[in-house]
Design a protein around this motif. Structure first.
Motif, PDB file in Angstrom:
ATOM      1  N   ASP A 130      48.032  42.735  20.750  1.00  0.00           N
ATOM      2  CA  ASP A 130      47.008  43.483  21.477  1.00  0.00           C
ATOM      3  C   ASP A 130      47.045  44.950  21.070  1.00  0.00           C
ATOM      4  OD1 ASP A 130      46.170  41.249  22.877  1.00  0.00           O
ATOM      5  OD2 ASP A 130      47.445  41.644  24.616  1.00  0.00           O
ATOM      6  N   LEU A 131      48.238  45.500  20.978  1.00  0.00           N
ATOM      7  CA  LEU A 131      48.390  46.900  20.584  1.00  0.00           C
ATOM      8  C   LEU A 131      47.842  47.135  19.179  1.00  0.00           C
ATOM      9  CD1 LEU A 131      49.511  49.755  21.106  1.00  0.00           C
ATOM     10  CD2 LEU A 131      51.717  48.950  20.220  1.00  0.00           C
ATOM     11  N   THR A 132      48.168  46.242  18.265  1.00  0.00           N
ATOM     12  CA  THR A 132      47.655  46.366  16.897  1.00  0.00           C
ATOM     13  C   THR A 132      46.133  46.266  16.861  1.00  0.00           C
ATOM     14  OG1 THR A 132      49.689  45.382  16.031  1.00  0.00           O
ATOM     15  CG2 THR A 132      47.764  45.387  14.580  1.00  0.00           C
ATOM     16  N   ALA A 133      45.578  45.351  17.661  1.00  0.00           N
ATOM     17  CA  ALA A 133      44.119  45.193  17.703  1.00  0.00           C
ATOM     18  C   ALA A 133      43.446  46.444  18.260  1.00  0.00           C
ATOM     19  CB  ALA A 133      43.760  43.971  18.550  1.00  0.00           C
ATOM     20  N   ILE A 134      44.018  47.046  19.286  1.00  0.00           N
ATOM     21  CA  ILE A 134      43.452  48.268  19.852  1.00  0.00           C
ATOM     22  C   ILE A 134      43.448  49.376  18.808  1.00  0.00           C
ATOM     23  CG2 ILE A 134      43.853  50.110  21.543  1.00  0.00           C
ATOM     24  CD1 ILE A 134      44.854  47.950  23.475  1.00  0.00           C
ATOM     25  N   ARG A 135      44.534  49.468  18.045  1.00  0.00           N
ATOM     26  CA  ARG A 135      44.623  50.507  17.022  1.00  0.00           C
ATOM     27  C   ARG A 135      43.604  50.314  15.904  1.00  0.00           C
ATOM     28  NH1 ARG A 135      51.210  50.480  16.134  1.00  0.00           N
ATOM     29  NH2 ARG A 135      51.759  52.090  17.679  1.00  0.00           N
ATOM     30  N   THR A 136      43.352  49.084  15.536  1.00  0.00           N
ATOM     31  CA  THR A 136      42.569  48.808  14.323  1.00  0.00           C
ATOM     32  C   THR A 136      41.133  48.369  14.572  1.00  0.00           C
ATOM     33  OG1 THR A 136      43.413  46.526  14.281  1.00  0.00           O
ATOM     34  CG2 THR A 136      44.646  48.192  13.042  1.00  0.00           C
ATOM     35  N   GLU A 137      40.830  47.832  15.750  1.00  0.00           N
ATOM     36  CA  GLU A 137      39.517  47.231  15.960  1.00  0.00           C
ATOM     37  C   GLU A 137      38.607  48.002  16.908  1.00  0.00           C
ATOM     38  OE1 GLU A 137      39.820  43.120  17.029  1.00  0.00           O
ATOM     39  OE2 GLU A 137      41.521  42.756  15.673  1.00  0.00           O
ATOM     40  N   ALA A 154      36.952  45.250  26.959  1.00  0.00           N
ATOM     41  CA  ALA A 154      36.254  44.107  26.365  1.00  0.00           C
ATOM     42  C   ALA A 154      37.125  43.411  25.331  1.00  0.00           C
ATOM     43  CB  ALA A 154      34.946  44.587  25.730  1.00  0.00           C
ATOM     44  N   LEU A 155      37.853  44.180  24.526  1.00  0.00           N
ATOM     45  CA  LEU A 155      38.723  43.588  23.513  1.00  0.00           C
ATOM     46  C   LEU A 155      39.829  42.745  24.154  1.00  0.00           C
ATOM     47  CD1 LEU A 155      39.719  43.442  20.515  1.00  0.00           C
ATOM     48  CD2 LEU A 155      41.148  45.436  21.057  1.00  0.00           C
ATOM     49  N   LEU A 156      40.479  43.304  25.186  1.00  0.00           N
ATOM     50  CA  LEU A 156      41.587  42.589  25.831  1.00  0.00           C
ATOM     51  C   LEU A 156      41.094  41.338  26.557  1.00  0.00           C
ATOM     52  CD1 LEU A 156      43.775  45.545  27.176  1.00  0.00           C
ATOM     53  CD2 LEU A 156      44.180  44.110  25.163  1.00  0.00           C
ATOM     54  N   ARG A 157      39.945  41.435  27.204  1.00  0.00           N
ATOM     55  CA  ARG A 157      39.398  40.249  27.888  1.00  0.00           C
ATOM     56  C   ARG A 157      39.104  39.138  26.867  1.00  0.00           C
ATOM     57  NH1 ARG A 157      37.538  40.313  33.068  1.00  0.00           N
ATOM     58  NH2 ARG A 157      35.953  38.758  32.524  1.00  0.00           N
ATOM     59  N   ASP A 158      38.582  39.550  25.726  1.00  0.00           N
ATOM     60  CA  ASP A 158      38.279  38.558  24.693  1.00  0.00           C
ATOM     61  C   ASP A 158      39.570  37.948  24.135  1.00  0.00           C
ATOM     62  OD1 ASP A 158      36.402  37.253  22.746  1.00  0.00           O
ATOM     63  OD2 ASP A 158      37.587  38.446  21.333  1.00  0.00           O
ATOM     64  N   ARG A 159      40.564  38.764  23.883  1.00  0.00           N
ATOM     65  CA  ARG A 159      41.822  38.268  23.320  1.00  0.00           C
ATOM     66  C   ARG A 159      42.587  37.397  24.321  1.00  0.00           C
ATOM     67  NH1 ARG A 159      43.984  40.012  18.829  1.00  0.00           N
ATOM     68  NH2 ARG A 159      46.068  39.655  19.698  1.00  0.00           N
ATOM     69  N   HIS A 160      42.439  37.722  25.625  1.00  0.00           N
ATOM     70  CA  HIS A 160      43.159  36.940  26.639  1.00  0.00           C
ATOM     71  C   HIS A 160      42.324  35.764  27.163  1.00  0.00           C
ATOM     72  CE1 HIS A 160      45.954  40.582  27.731  1.00  0.00           C
ATOM     73  NE2 HIS A 160      45.941  40.304  26.435  1.00  0.00           N
TER      74      HIS A 160
END
Length: 409
Positions: free
Chosen positions: A87-94, A248-254
């Motif tokens: 999740d942390l990596t996705a927040i940084r990059t996406e 939105a990113l975290l909801r999608d990933r979870h």
């Protein structure tokens, strides 16, 4: 008539009754002084709130993991590990509205130097953390991403920890500090940051690479991040958008359904700081408005005393008109008297207001910020009060019939 002559006559009339003139301006003095003092204290308080929150970091979002549930009882956000390293990596990059993101894993540990020891919070993180928190290095340097990848046993200390372990005059860079049973090399000391809005000492802390934290201090949960994330938006204006994007990113990933509750929490510190500052500003404006009423009271006092002055000097007005003074000269004379009274009150009010604000700030350790624009507006308003409330007595004086004025006893 020459305006300078008119001014000299007006000043002579005011100085003829010094005590009455002073009492007339007292309302203006109190009003201007109170406005300046209240606005100075209020502006200082607002600046202090903003500084306290900016010390936590700029454009900052804090992402917390979910809550445990047992028998209908919720443990609160942070009690259930739901955030992952991916999740942390996705927040940084996406997320394009995010400039940087860093983990924060924290545990209280005993730090031991050669002679002294001190228990403080040890945080495992990455180099981006110090940029996100706007926390420069005072001595030495921070650990690097290479140190994080290698799990290096390096530590960065806050100034309070340095004072407790080495004393204020020692440069600890290069010295060894044991965290529990593990020796760490001090590579840097953070610049002094002060206290949080809740009184927490920011400088009472130590920081190590997050990988070292997981290996030496607190065993991890594999893919789960057992702490919080600090996320920095690209700009203050993008903080709300970054919050929405990260959510939105975290909801999608979870894989949270549309109507499902988040299994994480995001706190917007910029919004909290704005609410705090707005509350302080509202209270300051309220106090200043109450103080401004004194200016109106002072204006009424000027009108009252000028009407008395017109009555007392009716024969003088008649004599001046009889020898050729025009009505506009009489009008100008009394307007200048009212203006001089109000301006004198405004100047004295400035002196008293600044003095009172300085005394209150020193006596009660309140913040203070003198605002030049408030001073200029207060003086301008006091002059306007003098003109507005002096206009009626001045018109009354200028409209007197010379013959009736000469007969007046």
């Amino acid at each position: 008539m020459n305006p300078l002559v008119t001014l000299r006559i007006a000043l002579r009339a005011i100085l003829r009754n010094k005590m009455r003139s002073f009492l007339t301006t007292l309302g203006i003095i109190i009003g201007v002084g109170a406005v300046i003092a209240m606005m100075a204290i209020g502006a200082g308080a607002k600046a202090q709130v903003e500084a306290a929150f900016s010390a936590m970091g700029t454009n900052l979002l804090i992402v917390l993991p979910g809550s445990t549930t047992s028998g209908g009882s919720f443990g609160g956000f942070g009690t259930m590990p739901t955030l992952t390293w991916d999740d942390l990596t996705a927040i940084r990059t996406e997320v394009p509205t995010v400039r940087a993101a860093a983990p924060q894993l924290r545990a209280n540990q005993s730090l031991v130097s050669e002679e002294l020891n001190w228990t403080t919070s040890v945080t495992g993180t990455t180099p981006e953390y110090f940029d996100i928190r706007s926390w420069p290095i005072g001595m030495g340097a921070a650990f690097t991403q290479l140190d994080v990848d290698a799990g290096a046993k390096l530590i960065v200390l806050g100034q309070t920890v340095v004072d407790r372990l080495f004393g204020g005059s020692v440069n600890p860079v290069g010295h060894m500090v044991r965290v529990g049973n593990t020796p760490f090399t001090v590579v840097g000391v953070l610049a002094r940051k002060g206290q949080s809005p809740t009184g927490q000492d920011y400088d009472d802390a130590a920081f190590i690479p997050v990988t070292t934290f997981g290996q030496r201090i607190q065993g991890g949960l594999g893919k789960y991040l057992t702490g919080t994330m600090y996320v920095q938006a690209t700009s203050p204006d993008n903080v709300p958008r970054a919050l929405s994007d990260v959510r939105a990113l975290l909801r999608d990933r979870h894989h949270i359904p549309i109507n499902g509750e988040d299994d994480f929490s995001i706190r917007n510190l910029t919004e909290i700081a704005g609410a705090q500052a707005q509350g302080t500003e509202t209270m300051t404006t309220l106090l200043a408005s109450v103080a401004a009423v004194s200016l109106l009271v002072g204006g009424i006092g000027i009108m009252n005393i000028m009407l008395v002055s017109v009555t007392e000097r009716t024969r003088e007005i008649g004599v001046r008109m009889a020898i050729g003074a025009k009505p506009r000269s009489i009008l100008l004379q009394f307007l200048i008297e009212a203006l001089v009274l109000s301006l004198a009150g405004g100047i004295l009010g400035i002196i008293i207001g600044v003095s009172v604000a300085t005394w209150l700030a020193g006596r009660f350790h309140w913040p203070m910020q003198i605002q030049v624009d408030v001073i200029l507006v207060s003086v301008g308003f006091s002059a306007l009060v003098g003109v507005v409330f002096g206009l009626y007595p001045a018109r009354k004086a200028s409209e007197l019939d010379p013959i009736d004025a000469l007969r007046y006893e």
